[in-house]
Design a protein around this motif. Structure first.
Motif, PDB file in Angstrom:
ATOM      1  N   LEU A   1     -27.332 -21.182 -25.742  1.00 47.91           N
ATOM      2  CA  LEU A   1     -27.685 -21.981 -26.913  1.00 47.91           C
ATOM      3  C   LEU A   1     -27.950 -23.435 -26.565  1.00 47.91           C
ATOM      4  CD1 LEU A   1     -25.139 -20.585 -29.532  1.00 47.91           C
ATOM      5  CD2 LEU A   1     -27.555 -20.002 -29.287  1.00 47.91           C
ATOM      6  N   VAL A   2     -27.525 -23.872 -25.370  1.00 52.36           N
ATOM      7  CA  VAL A   2     -27.729 -25.252 -24.920  1.00 52.36           C
ATOM      8  C   VAL A   2     -28.998 -25.304 -24.092  1.00 52.36           C
ATOM      9  CG1 VAL A   2     -26.760 -27.177 -23.618  1.00 52.36           C
ATOM     10  CG2 VAL A   2     -25.248 -25.657 -24.911  1.00 52.36           C
ATOM     11  N   THR A   3     -29.920 -26.206 -24.431  1.00 52.87           N
ATOM     12  CA  THR A   3     -31.217 -26.267 -23.751  1.00 52.87           C
ATOM     13  C   THR A   3     -31.320 -27.520 -22.901  1.00 52.87           C
ATOM     14  OG1 THR A   3     -32.311 -27.465 -25.540  1.00 52.87           O
ATOM     15  CG2 THR A   3     -32.262 -25.058 -25.696  1.00 52.87           C
ATOM     16  N   ARG A   4     -32.196 -27.470 -21.914  1.00 54.77           N
ATOM     17  CA  ARG A   4     -32.465 -28.630 -21.062  1.00 54.77           C
ATOM     18  C   ARG A   4     -33.573 -29.512 -21.630  1.00 54.77           C
ATOM     19  NH1 ARG A   4     -29.692 -28.180 -16.380  1.00 54.77           N
ATOM     20  NH2 ARG A   4     -29.036 -26.109 -15.722  1.00 54.77           N
ATOM     21  N   GLN A   5     -34.266 -29.044 -22.665  1.00 54.98           N
ATOM     22  CA  GLN A   5     -35.346 -29.809 -23.263  1.00 54.98           C
ATOM     23  C   GLN A   5     -34.862 -30.445 -24.565  1.00 54.98           C
ATOM     24  OE1 GLN A   5     -37.934 -29.765 -21.235  1.00 54.98           O
ATOM     25  NE2 GLN A   5     -36.903 -28.212 -20.007  1.00 54.98           N
ATOM     26  N   TYR A   6     -35.528 -31.507 -24.975  1.00 51.01           N
ATOM     27  CA  TYR A   6     -35.201 -32.162 -26.226  1.00 51.01           C
ATOM     28  C   TYR A   6     -36.079 -31.614 -27.358  1.00 51.01           C
ATOM     29  CZ  TYR A   6     -32.800 -35.517 -23.241  1.00 51.01           C
ATOM     30  OH  TYR A   6     -31.973 -36.100 -22.327  1.00 51.01           O
ATOM     31  N   HIS A   7     -35.544 -31.637 -28.562  1.00 54.31           N
ATOM     32  CA  HIS A   7     -36.291 -31.279 -29.780  1.00 54.31           C
ATOM     33  C   HIS A   7     -36.813 -29.842 -29.732  1.00 54.31           C
ATOM     34  CE1 HIS A   7     -36.000 -35.518 -30.517  1.00 54.31           C
ATOM     35  NE2 HIS A   7     -36.772 -35.812 -29.503  1.00 54.31           N
ATOM     36  N   VAL A   8     -36.039 -28.937 -29.175  1.00 58.70           N
ATOM     37  CA  VAL A   8     -36.408 -27.524 -29.193  1.00 58.70           C
ATOM     38  C   VAL A   8     -35.242 -26.740 -29.796  1.00 58.70           C
ATOM     39  CG1 VAL A   8     -37.995 -27.643 -27.239  1.00 58.70           C
ATOM     40  CG2 VAL A   8     -35.580 -27.217 -26.817  1.00 58.70           C
TER      41      VAL A   8
ATOM     42  N   TYR B   1     -34.021 -21.697 -26.232  1.00 56.39           N
ATOM     43  CA  TYR B   1     -35.385 -21.976 -25.781  1.00 56.39           C
ATOM     44  C   TYR B   1     -35.591 -21.639 -24.314  1.00 56.39           C
ATOM     45  CZ  TYR B   1     -39.597 -24.622 -24.667  1.00 56.39           C
ATOM     46  OH  TYR B   1     -40.838 -24.989 -24.225  1.00 56.39           O
ATOM     47  N   ASP B   2     -34.591 -21.898 -23.457  1.00 61.35           N
ATOM     48  CA  ASP B   2     -34.771 -21.755 -22.003  1.00 61.35           C
ATOM     49  C   ASP B   2     -34.789 -20.301 -21.538  1.00 61.35           C
ATOM     50  OD1 ASP B   2     -34.859 -24.473 -21.808  1.00 61.35           O
ATOM     51  OD2 ASP B   2     -32.775 -24.703 -21.197  1.00 61.35           O
ATOM     52  N   TYR B   3     -34.448 -19.356 -22.415  1.00 62.84           N
ATOM     53  CA  TYR B   3     -34.321 -17.954 -22.000  1.00 62.84           C
ATOM     54  C   TYR B   3     -35.329 -17.056 -22.719  1.00 62.84           C
ATOM     55  CZ  TYR B   3     -29.977 -18.730 -19.438  1.00 62.84           C
ATOM     56  OH  TYR B   3     -29.051 -19.145 -18.512  1.00 62.84           O
TER      57      TYR B   3
ATOM     58  N   ILE C   1     -26.124 -37.494 -14.979  1.00 63.35           N
ATOM     59  CA  ILE C   1     -24.766 -37.047 -15.240  1.00 63.35           C
ATOM     60  C   ILE C   1     -24.635 -36.683 -16.706  1.00 63.35           C
ATOM     61  CG2 ILE C   1     -22.326 -37.653 -15.081  1.00 63.35           C
ATOM     62  CD1 ILE C   1     -23.303 -39.952 -13.218  1.00 63.35           C
ATOM     63  N   GLN C   2     -24.348 -35.416 -16.976  1.00 63.80           N
ATOM     64  CA  GLN C   2     -24.124 -34.946 -18.336  1.00 63.80           C
ATOM     65  C   GLN C   2     -25.251 -35.379 -19.273  1.00 63.80           C
ATOM     66  OE1 GLN C   2     -20.241 -36.438 -19.312  1.00 63.80           O
ATOM     67  NE2 GLN C   2     -19.195 -35.002 -17.979  1.00 63.80           N
ATOM     68  N   GLY C   3     -26.473 -35.435 -18.751  1.00 64.14           N
ATOM     69  CA  GLY C   3     -27.634 -35.734 -19.575  1.00 64.14           C
ATOM     70  C   GLY C   3     -27.782 -37.177 -19.975  1.00 64.14           C
ATOM     71  N   ARG C   4     -26.953 -38.117 -19.418  1.00 69.84           N
ATOM     72  CA  ARG C   4     -27.019 -39.507 -19.873  1.00 69.84           C
ATOM     73  C   ARG C   4     -27.261 -40.447 -18.695  1.00 69.84           C
ATOM     74  NH1 ARG C   4     -21.455 -39.306 -22.996  1.00 69.84           N
ATOM     75  NH2 ARG C   4     -21.088 -37.907 -21.259  1.00 69.84           N
ATOM     76  N   ALA C   5     -26.221 -40.845 -17.996  1.00 74.46           N
ATOM     77  CA  ALA C   5     -26.388 -41.832 -16.942  1.00 74.46           C
ATOM     78  C   ALA C   5     -27.127 -41.228 -15.751  1.00 74.46           C
ATOM     79  CB  ALA C   5     -25.029 -42.350 -16.497  1.00 74.46           C
ATOM     80  N   VAL C   6     -27.817 -42.072 -14.994  1.00 73.77           N
ATOM     81  CA  VAL C   6     -28.518 -41.634 -13.806  1.00 73.77           C
ATOM     82  C   VAL C   6     -28.122 -42.511 -12.628  1.00 73.77           C
ATOM     83  CG1 VAL C   6     -30.490 -40.591 -14.980  1.00 73.77           C
ATOM     84  CG2 VAL C   6     -30.503 -43.028 -14.491  1.00 73.77           C
ATOM     85  N   LEU C   7     -28.037 -41.915 -11.438  1.00 73.92           N
ATOM     86  CA  LEU C   7     -27.620 -42.634 -10.243  1.00 73.92           C
ATOM     87  C   LEU C   7     -28.538 -42.277  -9.086  1.00 73.92           C
ATOM     88  CD1 LEU C   7     -23.768 -42.083 -10.456  1.00 73.92           C
ATOM     89  CD2 LEU C   7     -24.954 -44.226 -10.855  1.00 73.92           C
ATOM     90  N   PRO C   8     -28.953 -43.254  -8.273  1.00 73.31           N
ATOM     91  CA  PRO C   8     -29.821 -42.979  -7.113  1.00 73.31           C
ATOM     92  C   PRO C   8     -29.001 -42.513  -5.915  1.00 73.31           C
ATOM     93  CG  PRO C   8     -29.435 -45.338  -7.290  1.00 73.31           C
ATOM     94  CD  PRO C   8     -28.716 -44.717  -8.444  1.00 73.31           C
ATOM     95  N   ILE C   9     -28.405 -41.319  -5.997  1.00 74.24           N
ATOM     96  CA  ILE C   9     -27.402 -40.894  -5.019  1.00 74.24           C
ATOM     97  C   ILE C   9     -27.960 -40.800  -3.601  1.00 74.24           C
ATOM     98  CG2 ILE C   9     -25.963 -39.692  -6.694  1.00 74.24           C
ATOM     99  CD1 ILE C   9     -27.292 -37.089  -5.800  1.00 74.24           C
ATOM    100  N   ARG C  10     -29.260 -40.555  -3.426  1.00 79.06           N
ATOM    101  CA  ARG C  10     -29.811 -40.413  -2.076  1.00 79.06           C
ATOM    102  C   ARG C  10     -29.922 -41.760  -1.364  1.00 79.06           C
ATOM    103  NH1 ARG C  10     -32.153 -35.143  -1.653  1.00 79.06           N
ATOM    104  NH2 ARG C  10     -31.860 -34.088  -3.649  1.00 79.06           N
ATOM    105  N   TRP C  11     -29.743 -42.839  -2.098  1.00 79.63           N
ATOM    106  CA  TRP C  11     -29.767 -44.186  -1.513  1.00 79.63           C
ATOM    107  C   TRP C  11     -28.375 -44.832  -1.514  1.00 79.63           C
ATOM    108  CZ3 TRP C  11     -33.733 -41.846  -3.800  1.00 79.63           C
ATOM    109  CH2 TRP C  11     -35.015 -41.995  -3.265  1.00 79.63           C
ATOM    110  N   MET C  12     -27.382 -44.161  -2.078  1.00 80.29           N
ATOM    111  CA  MET C  12     -26.079 -44.775  -2.285  1.00 80.29           C
ATOM    112  C   MET C  12     -25.132 -44.524  -1.117  1.00 80.29           C
ATOM    113  SD  MET C  12     -25.596 -43.939  -6.352  1.00 80.29           S
ATOM    114  CE  MET C  12     -23.855 -44.354  -6.377  1.00 80.29           C
ATOM    115  N   ALA C  13     -24.324 -45.544  -0.783  1.00 80.55           N
ATOM    116  CA  ALA C  13     -23.290 -45.409   0.235  1.00 80.55           C
ATOM    117  C   ALA C  13     -22.197 -44.469  -0.260  1.00 80.55           C
ATOM    118  CB  ALA C  13     -22.704 -46.787   0.559  1.00 80.55           C
ATOM    119  N   TRP C  14     -21.454 -43.919   0.692  1.00 75.48           N
ATOM    120  CA  TRP C  14     -20.423 -42.954   0.299  1.00 75.48           C
ATOM    121  C   TRP C  14     -19.385 -43.572  -0.626  1.00 75.48           C
ATOM    122  CZ3 TRP C  14     -15.301 -43.698   1.161  1.00 75.48           C
ATOM    123  CH2 TRP C  14     -14.921 -44.632   2.142  1.00 75.48           C
ATOM    124  N   GLU C  15     -19.031 -44.840  -0.384  1.00 78.13           N
ATOM    125  CA  GLU C  15     -17.997 -45.450  -1.224  1.00 78.13           C
ATOM    126  C   GLU C  15     -18.509 -45.726  -2.635  1.00 78.13           C
ATOM    127  OE1 GLU C  15     -19.997 -48.986   0.845  1.00 78.13           O
ATOM    128  OE2 GLU C  15     -19.355 -46.957   1.394  1.00 78.13           O
TER     129      GLU C  15
END
Length: 903
Positions: free
Chosen positions: A236-243, A247-249, A791-805
């Motif tokens: 019942l949870v979709t990856r698209q908005y306003h559908v 929808y995904d299945y 993250i959980q559909g909200r925040a975004v992080l450039p993890i491929r450029w981020m240091a481990w710490e």
């Protein structure tokens, strides 16, 4: 042997998956990999505005393709591109005819038609059913449109659309990647409605199917089963908005298909192939009557005009009533040769739902000489598999087998299998014991930590996954983790906000041996070091703000509590720009008690900003490309603007939305104050503001060559071949010069104790003189959405450029910017042709940071680019040092790089 075969099948299967977020490569209009003969049109105005001139960012002929005469609303003029092979198309970019400031024709809107065979044409529509895409607003800036859903095609037609009689011209680039599956259509029963009591109605139809709907069946098309979007555990949870829910299945109810108890699907391919496996992503929410299929039988047809071969391949799956997670089921196809495949998927419960289907095959097609009817039991999550041949018949002989030695052979085989099982068990047990002994004395960040499990109401079950491989897609998340913590890899959306960031380590009430085992788990290390989704969830759930929360008010699922050491910087407050971009982190004292009176930038007349293109957007703001009329005169002498040769001044305008919160407005004013402090030739400058009335705006420089990532990805390294064929190129000296400029700009930021947090080529703008300006627009641009981990559909992080710490501890410093600078150098010397760690999934990248933290020699580094001098790659490796003091400073990087540039 079975394990070896399974690993081969998994590796092969991984290669067949396409992720639309990463499949965004230019297909060759601008760099001429698509030849002139492959670009045609319905008409052309002149020879010099023929279809061969419809190449993005090029000014050849009279500057673009222009159809003959005035375009009327009823016209269907088109530009057609032959991509040469089946392609997964995800993005379309368009421009008008600029012709060195002598042209001003462009298409304000357009439609897409496409064909996989050049005969049958289909019209593209987005997920909401709209066929018309927004085009250009001027003749020179490019507009990038994501295709949702993407399309699988070889031929593409762009059809300009207009409401009035007008002249239009177009330049085009197409983005995507090769479609290796070879699948050109699938047929299946139509999806159905699910009306469960107490839940929303789920419409499980294939809403993007581009074939024929007839007699409640789908024929001759492709749709959601090949769009690269994998459905979630809860259908019942979709990856698209306003559908709508479901929808995904694509799903079917058992009793709606008569008494047959199966779903029959047919698959047609572009050519005859030797198939190794089939992968089906299936839902398994058994609590609502949904399970993966119990078994599948497949028949093969070597030619479309031939009949179905009598021998099928049949497989049974092991049903899982403990883990409701959706998963891929891999079905080996034993290298059977076919151009068409028919499969029957048998129900295991009331409902069966699929979200993706893909096939893996070998390039070399061999005739099928041995036919097999096989019964096997593969684990549903591509796990272990036992295959028992029932019959193996050689087509060239009909002699009956000699059964005299059969009992002896069976006895030998059973004995060998038992020995192998015992040996494998001993090896696994030894590995387990060694791992427990190795992890027991573990220290976290060189400090002793006593670990106990707090009294939670639920049991946490965590398993140690294998070390991620150096290529391909790695293992999925452990299937039997506690649902409250399942797939918690990273951080809460606001984990980096608190001024006092503490890592709260969970308390283990288990034995020391169990504690050591949990500590050896990379996923548990992340959970352990993040605690309540990396502290901000803990702060938000247990009091919020920057003060120490009252942990007595928290439930076991909200947070853990212990007396862990304090790792974060206390003098830095980190602000997220309102447009979604990473605003520079600065010393806390510089942003206290801010009012509009603190803004030193001049107020620019809002009516003199002419909006040309939206570059990106965030939660509360947008970034626009604008023309600023009279800006040089407004800024006066000493203006930072370069000589424009009489052309209009292009600027980037960050604008706060009208519905922004009061906190967002305050942050926007803080961002203005921060930007006004920056004055360096390699940092984007704040030119002026519009804050006397709403919406609040800040006006910054914009470079005409766009961002460095796009600039380099469209070029090759300079050579006699590039000169002879007029291919856009850059020299090694150019790359070194760019590197020095970025290090110089970052040296300046570091001198002010500013931390950028999102340094990458997408955030470096470039003018026509190859001058670099470091900016922060990348996060807000749709074109670079795949560079960020959501993250959980909200925040975004450039993890491929981020240091481990930064990933594990939420700690952003100049040293973490140095790490990102090393990755940026790697991008530059690969000409941005590849994403960092492109062979690792996002989850594997995060697991790899755990290996950097443990520092046991198992971490995966980026490879040395062929263009990169060895001394420069050594500098990159120093930037990725595990220990922060071992990384160079930006002053040291600048001094090390500067001698390499030809003065």
């Amino acid at each position: 042997m079975h394990l070896f075969l399974l690993l081969i099948l998994q590796a092969t299967a991984a290669l067949g998956q396409i992720d639309p977020a990463h499949c965004r490569y230019a297909l060759g209009m601008e760099d001429r990999r698509i030849k002139d003969d492959d670009i045609t049109a319905s008409s052309q105005w002149y020879e010099t505005t023929g279809p061969q001139y419809a190449r993005l960012n090029r000014e050849e002929g009279d500057g673009a393709w222009c159809p003959e005469g005035q375009l009327e609303p009823s016209d269907s003029q088109y530009l057609q591109v032959d991509l040469g092979r089946l392609t997964f198309l995800t993005v379309v970019g368009t421009q008008g005819r600029y012709a060195r400031n002598s042209g001003n024709e462009f298409a304000r809107a357009y439609r897409l038609n496409y064909s996989r065979d050049g005969l049958l044409w289909k019209s593209w529509k987005n997920r909401l059913g709209n066929a018309v895409m927004e085009g250009n607003k001027n003749a020179y800036t490019s507009v990038i449109n994501d295709l949702h859903p993407p399309i699988i095609t070889r031929y593409v037609r762009l059809i300009p659309v207009t409401k009035l009689s007008t002249t239009v011209c177009m330049r085009v680039e197409l983005y995507g990647c090769p479609w290796e599956d070879g699948l050109i259509s699938y047929s299946a029963p139509e999806g159905q409605l699910m009306m469960p009591p107490g839940y929303p109605i789920a419409s499980l139809n294939d809403s993007t199917y581009d074939g024929v709907h007839e007699r409640r069946r789908l024929f001759g098309g492709m749709g959601q089963l090949t769009d690269g979007v994998i459905g979630q555990d809860d259908f019942l949870v979709t990856r698209q908005y306003h559908v709508w829910p479901g929808y995904d299945y694509l799903g079917w109810r058992n009793d709606s298909l008569g008494t047959q108890g199966y779903v029959e699907m047919e698959f047609v391919f572009d050519r005859q192939r030797n198939f190794t496996s089939l992968k089906v992503h299936s839902n398994n929410m058994f609590s609502r009557g949904v399970k993966i299929f119990s078994s599948v039988s497949c028949w093969f047809k070597p030619r479309l005009i031939a009949g179905w071969e009598a021998e099928s391949v049949a497989f049974k799956t092991v049903l899982d009533d403990r883990n409701p997670s959706a998963r891929y089921v891999t079905v080996p196809l034993n290298r059977r040769t076919a151009k068409s495949i028919r499969c029957r998927f048998y129900f295991a419960d009331v409902w069966m739902m699929f979200s993706e289907i893909s096939f893996q095959s070998e390039d070399t097609v061999l005739p099928t000489q041995i036919t097999l009817e096989v019964t096997s039991t593969p684990v549903t999550e591509e796990g272990t598999m036992a295959t028992t041949p029932k019959t193996a018949v050689n087509a060239s002989t009909s002699d009956p087998p000699d059964d005299g030695n059969t009992p002896i052979l069976i006895g030998c085989l059973v004995t060998i299998i038992l020995l192998l099982v015992i040996i494998i068990f001993l090896i696994l047990w030894c590995q387990y014991v060694c791992k427990v002994l190795e992890k027991a004395p573990r220290r976290i960040l060189d400090e002793e930590v006593t670990v106990r499990l707090s009294s939670c109401s639920d049991t946490i079950i965590l398993q140690t996954p294998p070390v991620p491989p150096r290529s391909g897609h790695g293992p999925t998340v452990p299937a039997n983790t506690d649902p409250h913590y399942e797939r918690v890899f990273l951080l809460d959306p606001q984990y980096q906000n608190p001024a006092v960031l503490r890592n709260k380590l969970p308390e283990l009430s288990q034995s020391a041996e169990a504690s050591a085992l949990l500590l050896g788990n990379p996923l548990y290390d992340l959970l352990l070091l993040t605690s309540c989704h990396m502290t901000s969830g803990w702060l938000r759930a247990c009091g919020g703000g920057y003060a120490e929360p009252d942990v007595t008010q928290c439930t076991p699922h909200q947070c853990f509590h212990s007396n862990a050491p304090h790792y974060a910087e206390t003098d830095i407050v980190r602000l997220q720009g309102v447009t979604g971009s990473n605003m520079y982190a600065v010393p806390a004292l510089t942003v206290d008690s801010l009012t509009r009176k603190d803004i030193s930038a001049a107020e620019f007349p809002r009516q003199q900003l002419i909006f040309r293109e939206k570059l990106g957007e965030g939660q509360f703001g947008e970034v626009h490309l604008c023309e600023a009329e009279g800006l040089p005169e407004f800024l006066g002498e000493g203006s930072p603007l370069p000589d424009r040769d009489g052309r209009s001044v292009l600027v980037a305008v960050k604008q706060l939305r009208a519905d922004a919160t009061s906190q967002a407005r305050n942050d926007f004013l803080k961002e203005i104050k921060i930007m006004s402090r920056l004055n360096d030739p390699n940092i984007i400058r704040l030119l002026c503001v519009c804050v006397s009335s709403d919406p609040l705006c800040m006006v910054t420089e914009y470079m005409e060559n766009g961002d460095l990532n796009m600039f380099l990805s469209q070029r090759e390294i300079e050579s006699t071949l590039t000169h002879a064929n007029n291919i856009p190129s850059v020299s090694l000296s150019d790359l070194l010069h760019m590197s020095v400029q970025i290090s110089s700009g970052m040296k300046y930021l570091a001198s002010l104790n500013f931390v950028h947090r999102d340094l990458a080529t997408r955030n470096c703008l470039l003018d026509r003189r190859l001058t670099i300006k470091i900016a922060d627009f990348g996060m807000s641009r749709n074109l670079y959405s795949s560079d960020y981990y959501r993250i959980q559909g909200r925040a975004v992080l450039p993890i491929r450029w981020m240091a481990w710490e930064s990933i594990l501890l939420g700690k952003f410093t100049t040293a973490s910017d140095v790490w990102a600078f090393g990755v940026t150098l790697w991008e530059i010397f690969t000409l941005c042709k590849e994403q960092p760690y492109s062979l690792l999934s996002d989850e594997q990248v995060i697991e790899n940071t755990g290996e950097f933290f443990r520092n046991q020699g198992r971490q995966i580094f980026l490879y040395a680019p062929p263009l990169c001098p060895p001394s420069l790659f050594e500098l990159m490796m120093r930037c990725w040092s595990r220990d922060i003091p071992d990384r160079p400073t930006f002053e040291g990087l600048y001094q090390a790089l500067r001698p390499h540039v030809n003065q």
